[in-house]
Design a protein around this motif. Structure first.
Motif, short mmCIF file in Angstrom:
data_model
loop_
_atom_site.label_atom_id
_atom_site.label_comp_id
_atom_site.label_asym_id
_atom_site.label_seq_id
_atom_site.Cartn_x
_atom_site.Cartn_y
_atom_site.Cartn_z
N UNK A 7 -2.33 -0.75 6.64
CA UNK A 7 -1.53 -1.72 7.38
C UNK A 7 -0.67 -0.95 8.38
N UNK A 8 -0.95 -1.12 9.65
CA UNK A 8 -0.27 -0.34 10.70
C UNK A 8 1.24 -0.48 10.65
N UNK A 9 1.74 -1.67 10.36
CA UNK A 9 3.20 -1.85 10.37
C UNK A 9 3.87 -1.08 9.23
N UNK A 10 3.20 -0.94 8.09
CA UNK A 10 3.75 -0.16 6.98
C UNK A 10 3.72 1.33 7.33
N UNK A 11 2.64 1.77 7.93
CA UNK A 11 2.52 3.17 8.34
C UNK A 11 3.62 3.51 9.35
N UNK A 12 3.77 2.67 10.36
CA UNK A 12 4.76 2.91 11.41
C UNK A 12 6.17 2.86 10.86
N UNK A 13 6.46 1.89 10.01
CA UNK A 13 7.81 1.78 9.42
C UNK A 13 8.14 3.03 8.60
N UNK A 14 7.15 3.54 7.88
CA UNK A 14 7.38 4.74 7.07
C UNK A 14 7.86 5.89 7.95
N UNK A 15 7.13 6.18 9.02
CA UNK A 15 7.53 7.29 9.90
C UNK A 15 8.86 7.01 10.59
N UNK A 16 9.06 5.79 11.06
CA UNK A 16 10.32 5.47 11.74
C UNK A 16 11.52 5.69 10.83
N UNK A 43 0.81 -1.21 0.00
CA UNK A 43 0.00 0.00 0.00
C UNK A 43 0.84 1.25 0.00
N UNK A 44 0.16 2.38 -0.07
CA UNK A 44 0.82 3.68 -0.09
C UNK A 44 0.47 4.44 1.18
N UNK A 45 1.49 4.98 1.81
CA UNK A 45 1.34 5.78 3.02
C UNK A 45 1.65 7.23 2.67
N UNK A 46 0.76 8.13 3.03
CA UNK A 46 1.01 9.56 2.83
C UNK A 46 1.24 10.17 4.20
N UNK A 47 2.38 10.86 4.34
CA UNK A 47 2.75 11.42 5.63
C UNK A 47 2.99 12.92 5.53
N UNK A 48 2.77 13.59 6.64
CA UNK A 48 3.10 15.02 6.78
C UNK A 48 4.27 15.10 7.74
N UNK A 49 5.32 15.77 7.29
CA UNK A 49 6.53 15.88 8.09
C UNK A 49 6.70 17.30 8.59
N UNK A 50 6.99 17.45 9.87
CA UNK A 50 7.36 18.74 10.43
C UNK A 50 8.88 18.77 10.43
N UNK A 51 9.45 19.79 9.79
CA UNK A 51 10.90 19.92 9.65
C UNK A 51 11.37 21.03 10.57
N UNK A 52 12.40 20.74 11.38
CA UNK A 52 12.88 21.76 12.31
C UNK A 52 13.91 22.68 11.65
#
Length: 85
Positions: free
Chosen positions: A43-52, A18-27
């Motif tokens: 799929x929670x594990x794909x979402x979590x892996x993406x952010x990690x 699947x495809x995960x779309x994320x919003x990143x806050x950049x410091x």
């Protein structure tokens, strides 16, 4: 930034893709200070892996304010997880 070795084992076992779309806050230093899933892969594990992975590996040139000083910003990115044949 991503490699085949990054695919979560439970997602491989379940043939999850699947495809995960994320919003990143950049410091101000160009690092990801926060990652939020905007659109889940389903799929929670794909979402979590993406952010990690993004929070650990991604580096950006910081945004600049009108005076040319580094400032915080946001960035939206999509990551497609697919199992190669």
């Amino acid at each position: 930034m991503f490699s085949g070795d990054d695919y979560p084992a439970d997602a491989l076992d379940a043939n999850a893709q699947g495809t995960v779309r994320v919003r990143l806050d950049i410091d101000r230093q160009g690092r990801v200070s926060r990652c939020s899933v905007v659109e889940s892969s389903g799929h929670a594990s794909l979402d979590q892996a993406t952010c990690n992975i993004i929070q650990t590996r991604a580096r950006f040139a910081p945004a600049l304010d009108v005076d040319g000083r580094p400032s915080v910003s946001t960035y939206t990115q999509s990551v497609k997880w697919a199992i190669a044949d």
